[in-house]
Design an enzyme around this catalytic site. Sequence first.
Site, PDB file in Angstrom:
ATOM      1  N   ARG A  62      48.586 149.519 104.295  1.00 20.23           N
ATOM      2  CA  ARG A  62      47.816 149.572 105.184  1.00 20.23           C
ATOM      3  C   ARG A  62      46.339 148.250 105.145  1.00 20.23           C
ATOM      4  NH1 ARG A  62      42.994 149.559 101.514  1.00 20.23           N
ATOM      5  NH2 ARG A  62      43.818 149.219  99.524  1.00 20.23           N
ATOM      6  N   GLU A  66      45.526 136.786  98.455  1.00 17.68           N
ATOM      7  CA  GLU A  66      45.714 137.580  96.664  1.00 17.68           C
ATOM      8  C   GLU A  66      47.248 138.470  96.543  1.00 17.68           C
ATOM      9  OE1 GLU A  66      41.469 138.174  95.124  1.00 17.68           O
ATOM     10  OE2 GLU A  66      40.546 136.984  97.148  1.00 17.68           O
TER      11      GLU A  66
HETATM   12 MG    MG Z   1      41.629 136.434  92.338  1.00 17.17          MG
END
Ligand code: MG
Length: 171
Positions: free
Chosen positions: A104, A79
Site C-alpha cells: 500500500r 526501513e
Molecule cells: Mg528504524
Amino acid sequence: MKSLPYFCRGEVIRGFGRGSKELGIPTANFPDSVVDNLPADISTGIYYGLACVGSGDVYKMVMSIGWNPYYKNTKKSMETHVIHTFKEDFYGEILSVVLVGYIRPERTYDSLEALIAAINNDIEEAKVKLDLPEHLKLRNDNFFTSIASSSSVLPCTAASTSTSQTIMNGH
Ligand code: MG
Ligand code: ADP
C-alpha cells in the site's frame, strides 16, 4: 513494478530514534547508498519480502520506503521490520533483503494506535502472501544461500537465481 522482485543488501545504520522499537516494531535502516540505488519504478509505500541478517536465517519482512523527515523530505529512506524476535540488536551487520510485492502507499494516521494497527495488518498480509508457492522459492535464491560461503558481502552486490555476480537486481 517491473523491478520486483528487487534484491539488495547493506549495513544496518542507526535511524533517527523515532522509537519504533518502543512500539514493538523496530525498523532496521539502510544507508543512503542503498536507497540511492533503488530503481525509479519502486515507488514509496509499504512492501513485503524476505530478509536475512549476516549469514543468518531468512525471515519474512515488511519494508517502508518513504520520505525522510530528518532531511526535510528530500531524501528517501528504507526501513525493514524483520518478522522475527531477535535476542539482540544488529547495528553494523549486513542486512540482505528481497522486495517481493507492494502492499500500500504511505499515509498518515490520526493516532499511534491506528498506525500500529495498520502496520500489524501489513505484517499479516506479508505473512500470507509470502507463503504462496511462487514466493516460497525465493528463500532458496542464490542471493541468500551464497552469503554463508561468500567472502565478500559488499553492500548492494545483489545476486540472482542464475548468477552470483550480477550487480544489483538480477531480475
Ligand atoms: Mg528504524
Ligand atoms: P533506529 O531509529 O536506530 O532504526 P529502531 O527503534 O527502529 O531504531 O530499531 C531498529 C533496530 O532494532 C535495528 O537496527 C536492529 O538493530 C534492531 N532490531 C531488533 N529486532 C529487529 C527486527 N525484528 N527488525 C528490525 N530491526 C530489529
